[in-house]
Design a protein around this motif. Structure first.
Motif, mmCIF file in Angstrom:
data_model
loop_
_atom_site.group_PDB
_atom_site.id
_atom_site.type_symbol
_atom_site.label_atom_id
_atom_site.label_comp_id
_atom_site.label_asym_id
_atom_site.label_seq_id
_atom_site.Cartn_x
_atom_site.Cartn_y
_atom_site.Cartn_z
ATOM 1 N N TYR A 183 9.348 27.987 -48.033
ATOM 2 C CA TYR A 183 8.982 26.752 -47.347
ATOM 3 C C TYR A 183 9.261 26.814 -45.848
ATOM 4 O O TYR A 183 9.372 25.789 -45.201
ATOM 5 N N LYS A 184 9.378 28.026 -45.327
ATOM 6 C CA LYS A 184 9.472 28.261 -43.881
ATOM 7 C C LYS A 184 10.624 27.482 -43.240
ATOM 8 O O LYS A 184 10.514 27.035 -42.088
ATOM 9 N N PHE A 244 11.644 24.499 -43.986
ATOM 10 C CA PHE A 244 11.486 23.043 -43.976
ATOM 11 C C PHE A 244 12.012 22.365 -45.248
ATOM 12 O O PHE A 244 11.995 21.145 -45.354
ATOM 13 N N ASN A 245 12.402 23.176 -46.235
ATOM 14 C CA ASN A 245 12.886 22.579 -47.490
ATOM 15 C C ASN A 245 14.159 21.754 -47.279
ATOM 16 O O ASN A 245 14.941 22.022 -46.374
ATOM 17 N N ASP A 246 14.330 20.763 -48.133
ATOM 18 C CA ASP A 246 15.554 19.972 -48.121
ATOM 19 C C ASP A 246 16.600 20.786 -48.876
ATOM 20 O O ASP A 246 16.586 20.872 -50.091
ATOM 21 N N PRO A 270 4.637 22.691 -46.218
ATOM 22 C CA PRO A 270 5.861 22.280 -45.528
ATOM 23 C C PRO A 270 5.654 22.231 -44.018
ATOM 24 O O PRO A 270 4.795 22.918 -43.487
ATOM 25 N N PHE A 302 11.953 15.582 -45.122
ATOM 26 C CA PHE A 302 13.337 15.833 -44.678
ATOM 27 C C PHE A 302 13.275 16.070 -43.175
ATOM 28 O O PHE A 302 12.420 16.836 -42.706
#
Lengths: 327, 327, 327, 327
Positions: free
Chosen positions: A112-113, A115-117, C30, C69
């Motif tokens: 997700y580069k 950007f994931n939570d 994302p 997020f």
């Protein structure tokens, strides 16, 4: 993707430290009595609190926001939310540079580069199984003739569960376990070949649960050590009942009327309270990482109601799909 | 149902003793060189002929009837047929009244109200794996950076495969085995949570293959006997390479860049040459059934190319699904 | 079912007079910046308030509860809720015995055995289009090179919209209208034959919007009165630009690089303020029904942002599906 | 993609000038009598031969290669093939540099990077509708209580079909037409909101047929000129029968028990026998293109059986999906 099932279909969402986790169930027949209390039995079984489970305590109160009217399902999608309340406000950003061994931190960041939570595992957290458990309670209602029961059979290779958990706790380590699930009352014929056989769909959803590393049906891996003569289940009456049940209730991918039986392997919890040597992406060196915070010593303790739930979801879906020859 | 996959999707059809078995592949990119000969390597590996395999010999020549033009894929669906030539014209209708133990005869008759093509197992026959192998050969072409290798590791609980097969042959019995599959060169990020994780999709398609009774990833069931400290794979460099590979190349359901590794349990062939006591639905009594005809003593011998094929199908599908952050 | 799309997938839920309506978006890449304010532009365009729209006023504030997020999408499912606040507590149960003409009351009662939430149309209410509009705003962000614009072209057969609405209001009747949608900047190649062509997917989602009765692309129904010579769009340059655009930007079900152009027919609002003779299922006689409460005189006034939203959803999905020849 | 439907699912394949076109039907119940002759009635109605249709004559003999045993369906996938025999061996490669106006030549080349089978339109050819017609004949068998009838109502804007076709032939031009379809005997309740409503699914599959440019249900576009009072269909008896049928048998996206009624707009055939000015991608200039070969002057003449077939497919699928409240 976030959807499973065809005629009884669930769509899941939410993160460990976001506002909520939740699930939408589409394809539930109308007229099924449904109160939030009905969901609590299984939710409480999944709850932490026992020795060896995380000290993070959540109220886990389900909020049904659609699909129910006058305490009965309407046939429209049912959405259930669970607020995340007990969220520690600590800084998790360290995970990006120094990912925890055994967790999804590293792959999630890559996929997700960044950007994931990442807080508490985000979308990968075991907290989402709470939503599965709620959906499973509804699924159980629409296959009332089926009784599903999952039990933890051993942990850390030991049949003495309490003792093994206590030992792991004391050594600040973690252990896994084996959960066995059986289901009785299954009609003959559930499962849709070629790719929708009953064990294919069960295994797909079981491996969607975090920490699962193996699944076997009936005699399973031991079947590889048996001869055909030993392994074959001979039918003994007109209902199709078999003398033995090495097949685990499945023939040709279809329920054969005998008890469904399978076992799953749950790995030891990845978070442990002892330091680990692992790569720090910022410094570019292998460093010692100590994982702080709350976690389950033996997550397998909380898995049985989740296994029951996903089994119920599969059986409800296949029951509603089953082809009817009546024209 | 008869379809698997989303962006690289296969639809299977055919019966053991019908006119053909076949498969349609949708989502193959255009421009992939494809000759029927390209499919033969894996087809020949699956072929019977060796000791312990069925004496039914088929030419297994693939016929590509759509989706290829000027020896290259076009982007349109590719349909591949395999004629069934070596079909014995014997009477199979006995199976309806006296179903074979371990086979799908009984459940298929019940599910399909007696209208199923019961000859040689019909749609449930292992012959359909021939079509999967062809699709797998194409899938391998679209993930050329990945190398997949499946091997039979043991049969009947023995590592001495030849000896164990010979013994089973002599005793007119059958044996199963364990097949191990590894894949190298997998990029980080394959697998789509929540329900489309890499092991979830692999297990779904593996259990679509007849005779599969278990699957485990990485340390698998043995992981339940390890501590978290032992089981965790610590990252040792900036590519995400881990010191150990207990996870089998999967973290959080997503490929982590290390080798994918899993094992499957293949049950002993259901057809054996010794008499079995089982229910005769016509007479209503338990009677002795002797199964005549051709069958594999150890079907596990022929499983490795099938496991490779389904692994390639899953990896091709997930590769084409992978989310790209570029807008 | 409640799900649409494959790589950019939406799952909708909620009822007019339940707690909320909402939508879950799976497959959003994302890193897309997303604030609740970003959703408000289109939401406000859909809002009632103008002459000819319902006096039911809702705040329509979106609540993003997952998938975002640090103000950016994470790649995980995005769920957006809209609370239903302005719900009149009147008794709707009369609808069961005396269903409203033109509404879903009768069929919903039959299909869902009387368990459906009938208040304000329940799951069939136009209120669910609010959730589509929110998803559409996100879809627009992931196809930023495409500009979509839908406009109301005529109402009640008249191009003078204000006058026609005023007249309908005065006569306590309702009117429909025609909405035209165009989209520029579409790359060549969107649409997946055979069943996923661009107009096939657009029409499927357009007819999911309540009150739609027709759709036509390019010259549409008028094309049936043209000759091939008149209708064919001749290419005039190397980009594929055509002299005319009778095809509405679609060739063989695939975007051809010219502007996408289609029109939809919106029926007159079913609820009117004049009495209607219709069947009373309790008394078993045809009786006069007067529908009280709030409703839109011309729902077509509020349709353009909904059409834009569903168009964006289709284009985002097809963009993410498009086959890439690179191996 | 190449698949449509959920419980009665079709997967299509083949090209105009490849070896065959075909279709696989999954989800057909077992025990349906099926002979190849049963398919011929509709196939012959679709056949060319009449004035205004192409002189390409094919035998169009269906070959059922799976899913049928003892002249009855088995419940396994049914695959039907049609060989392409009458293929002119001329050189079509000119289409790549000088694409035909109105055809898919240009977009297919772009989308599939020049690898598509361009001969006779390849996968985009109307020849694939032959496979749809065969699937439709089977679908009709599983909804025997429903009668579907499609008729060509006008061509080139004229109700005198013969005269209009003759005139187009003489002028070496082509014309389109309007086909109207009605279906009687439909039970109340078919259609699955939100995205699987009956008109949504019908329109999706109708626009999968080449040459379709519009669809309208019931009063359709004319509804936009009516008031609500005029348009509303008032129920007149306890079966839900309505006085008028402006809704075309659909309320809230669900069949309401009245006749299903819709019209489709068929564009004039793109291939015409008069020269057209269009872009030559090789020379980079606009040049005159004369399309040689065989084509339909009015393809609309052959559309009615195809519309019936796709309608039957949708109704069969929705019938098998319909939720049953019985637990």
């Amino acid at each position: 993707m976030n959807t499973f099932g065809r005629q009884f279909k669930v769509s899941i969402f939410g993160e460990s430290h976001g506002e909520s986790v939740g699930i939408t169930i589409d394809g539930c027949p109308p007229g099924v009595p449904l109160l939030t209390e009905d969901l609590m039995t299984d939710i409480l079984r999944r709850k932490s609190g026992a020795k060896g489970t995380t000290p993070r305590i959540e109220s886990d109160l389900p909020q049904i926001i659609s699909g129910v009217f006058n305490h009965k399902t309407t046939g429209a999608p049912i959405t259930i939310l669970f607020a995340n309340n007990n969220i520690k406000s600590k800084d998790y950003s360290n995970l990006l540079k120094h990912p925890r061994p055994g967790h999804s931190d590293f792959v999630a960041m890559k996929k997700y580069k960044g950007f994931n939570d990442y807080r508490g595992g985000g979308y990968f957290s075991g907290r989402l199984t709470l939503a599965l458990v709620a959906a499973g309670s509804i699924a159980k209602k629409i296959v009332p003739h089926i009784t599903i029961s999952a039990k933890l059979k051993e942990v850390g290779g030991s049949k003495n569960i309490d003792e093994a958990v206590q030992k792991a706790l004391e050594s600040k380590n973690s252990i896994g376990g084996i959960v066995e699930c059986s289901a009785t009352g299954i009609p003959i014929g559930l499962g849709e070949p070629f790719f929708g056989s009953i064990h294919a769909k069960l295994s797909q959803i079981v491996f969607s649960i975090p920490a699962m590393k193996g699944i076997e049906f009936g005699a399973g891996f031991f079947a590889t050590k048996m001869t055909g003569e030993e392994h074959n289940d001979n039918i003994i009456d007109e209902t199709g009942k078999t003398e033995t049940n090495n097949a685990g209730g499945i023939s040709g991918g279809i329920s054969n009327g005998n008890d469904l039986l399978f076992r799953v392997a749950v790995k030891p919890t990845s978070s442990i309270s002892t330091p680990q040597e692992t790569y720090n992406f910022e410094s570019g060196t292998i460093e010692t990482l100590l994982i702080e915070g709350r976690h389950d010593t033996c997550i397998a303790l909380r898995v049985p109601p989740v296994i029951e739930a996903v089994t119920a979801i599969v059986l409800a879906d296949l029951s509603r799909i089953m082809i009817d020859a009546k024209l």
